[in-house]
Design a protein around this motif. Structure first.
Motif, PDB file in Angstrom:
ATOM      1  N   THR A   7       0.857  -1.180   0.000  1.00  9.39           N
ATOM      2  CA  THR A   7       0.000   0.000   0.000  1.00  9.39           C
ATOM      3  C   THR A   7       0.900   1.238   0.000  1.00  9.39           C
ATOM      4  O   THR A   7       2.105   1.141   0.273  1.00  9.39           O
ATOM      5  CB  THR A   7      -0.913   0.037   1.234  1.00  9.39           C
ATOM      6  OG1 THR A   7      -0.166   0.498   2.366  1.00  9.39           O
ATOM      7  CG2 THR A   7      -1.540  -1.317   1.526  1.00  9.39           C
ATOM      8  N   TRP A  26      -0.454  -9.140   0.173  1.00  8.77           N
ATOM      9  CA  TRP A  26      -0.028  -7.777   0.484  1.00  8.77           C
ATOM     10  C   TRP A  26       0.898  -7.776   1.693  1.00  8.77           C
ATOM     11  O   TRP A  26       0.724  -8.550   2.622  1.00  8.77           O
ATOM     12  CB  TRP A  26      -1.248  -6.914   0.816  1.00  8.77           C
ATOM     13  CG  TRP A  26      -2.142  -6.636  -0.349  1.00  8.77           C
ATOM     14  CD1 TRP A  26      -3.079  -7.477  -0.888  1.00  8.77           C
ATOM     15  CD2 TRP A  26      -2.186  -5.439  -1.124  1.00  8.77           C
ATOM     16  NE1 TRP A  26      -3.703  -6.881  -1.940  1.00  8.77           N
ATOM     17  CE2 TRP A  26      -3.183  -5.618  -2.110  1.00  8.77           C
ATOM     18  CE3 TRP A  26      -1.492  -4.229  -1.073  1.00  8.77           C
ATOM     19  CZ2 TRP A  26      -3.488  -4.638  -3.044  1.00  8.77           C
ATOM     20  CZ3 TRP A  26      -1.801  -3.247  -1.997  1.00  8.77           C
ATOM     21  CH2 TRP A  26      -2.788  -3.456  -2.972  1.00  8.77           C
ATOM     22  N   HIS A  53      -5.447  -2.007   1.066  1.00 14.09           N
ATOM     23  CA  HIS A  53      -5.415  -3.215   0.244  1.00 14.09           C
ATOM     24  C   HIS A  53      -6.801  -3.599  -0.263  1.00 14.09           C
ATOM     25  O   HIS A  53      -6.921  -4.397  -1.194  1.00 14.09           O
ATOM     26  CB  HIS A  53      -4.797  -4.373   1.026  1.00 14.09           C
ATOM     27  CG  HIS A  53      -5.500  -4.724   2.296  1.00 14.09           C
ATOM     28  ND1 HIS A  53      -5.982  -3.786   3.176  1.00 14.09           N
ATOM     29  CD2 HIS A  53      -5.806  -5.931   2.850  1.00 14.09           C
ATOM     30  CE1 HIS A  53      -6.545  -4.387   4.212  1.00 14.09           C
ATOM     31  NE2 HIS A  53      -6.458  -5.681   4.032  1.00 14.09           N
TER      32      HIS A  53
END
Length: 366
Positions: A7, A26, A53
């Protein structure tokens, strides 16, 4: 973790001491100082979560509303501009593709928030179903960052950074607002059971907004919070997590989400026939929530034992409730055994499951 998606706040997390882990592909913060303290901060004051995310999808066009009412189980026709709707999205079998939020911006203009681990699958499914409707589906995932600030003092902290009258934004409503100089979609929603906002904003503004929220919130006891606290908070509140309480094999009715399934909304929707049949005949299984009176966490997939000591189900989610100081969780059990005494075996110790109607703790009413 070099191959994981990040992110815009990845370096912000690292700079603030986060322990980063792989979550649904992620690189995300699981905790900063302490999951326990982050959890308590959200219940007592406020916590700040990076949920960038999550996926965002625009649904626009003359048939956008009709399409969405066909796509999801809840009633999109009841929306109006500024309103948010929670709904499962089902397969024809009645199993769940994903659970999502539907935002109505205008008559032909909606956007969806979908789960991070399901983005590719969801987009493919949505586009396939949209083929016979006059709508345009646009992937906006890379454009948005998303911060969630949750807790009793969360709204006041956000308000201190904005000239907008955020107190007028009701629960499950949203408004456009400038917060700390950043244009946001301020959504009065969340995944903790507490009051607060989820702030959608341009990805390039994420660090500035997070920094401003942290600075404004710290005098009030705000803590940065990671995925560990997010999971224990949502389980305390009795909220489902895709892949646990709802799956392709666990329908919304089985999961106890019947309130999101509008069988008589005046529009056929994907999965309706299967869900009508399940409601009429009763489901073979049922999701229940439990506590144990013991601190030992009951892990997912632990067998659930019936009165005769034989397996009648399995645990779906388990954690330690920091406020109750005991293990809590959810389980999928055979419906005929759902009201009977249930237990689990934890390393040779048999623990009785006390069935609880969530939330496990008293939550603040928005």
């Amino acid at each position: 973790m070099s191959d994981l998606k990040r992110t815009p706040l990845r370096d912000f997390h690292a700079a603030h001491g986060a322990r980063l882990v792989d979550f649904a592909g992620w690189e995300m913060p699981v905790q900063y100082r302490s999951i326990l303290e982050e959890h308590k901060a959200v219940r007592r004051t406020a916590g700040l979560f990076d949920v960038s995310h999550m996926g965002e999808v625009d649904v626009r066009g003359p048939e956008a509303g009709r399409f969405l009412n066909h796509l999801v189980t809840n009633d999109v026709a009841k929306l109006f501009p500024g309103r948010v709707l929670y709904s499962p999205m089902c397969y024809p079998s009645g199993g769940v593709v994903d659970d999502l939020l539907v935002y109505m911006r205008g008559a032909d203009d909606y956007f969806l928030c979908i789960n991070a681990g399901n983005i590719d699958k969801d987009l493919a499914w949505i586009r396939e179903q949209a083929a016979r409707f006059n709508v345009t589906i646009t992937d906006r995932c890379a454009d948005y960052a998303l911060l969630a600030i949750q807790g009793p003092k969360a709204a006041a902290i956000v308000q201190s950074l904005s000239g907008a009258k955020l107190g007028l934004v009701k629960y499950y409503h949203f408004s456009e607002a400038t917060v700390a100089g950043v244009h946001c979609i301020a959504s009065r929603t969340g995944y903790t059971g507490e009051d607060g906002f989820e702030l959608y904003h341009a990805a390039g503004d994420a660090v500035a907004l997070a920094t401003a929220l942290l600075a404004a919130g710290q005098p009030h006891g705000l803590e940065l919070a990671g995925l560990g606290a997010r999971d224990s908070l949502r389980l305390e509140a009795g909220y489902p997590l895709y892949g646990h309480e709802i799956t392709a094999d666990i329908s919304p009715l089985t999961a106890g989400l019947g309130w999101t399934v509008k069988l008589d909304k005046g529009a056929d929707f994907i999965g309706r026939a299967a869900l009508v049949e399940e409601k009429q005949k009763g489901g073979a299984n049922k999701v229940v929530f439990f506590k144990t009176g013991d601190r030992r966490i009951v892990r997912a997939d632990t067998p659930v034992l019936g009165a005769a000591g034989t397996p009648v189900g399995r645990v779906l989610s388990g954690t330690l409730s920091p406020l109750l100081n005991e293990a809590i969780g959810s389980a999928l059990v055979e419906s005929v055994h759902a009201a009977a005494p249930l237990a689990v075996d934890i390393r040779g110790t048999r623990l009785a499951l006390q069935i609880v109607k969530p939330p496990f703790v008293e939550l603040k009413k928005v």
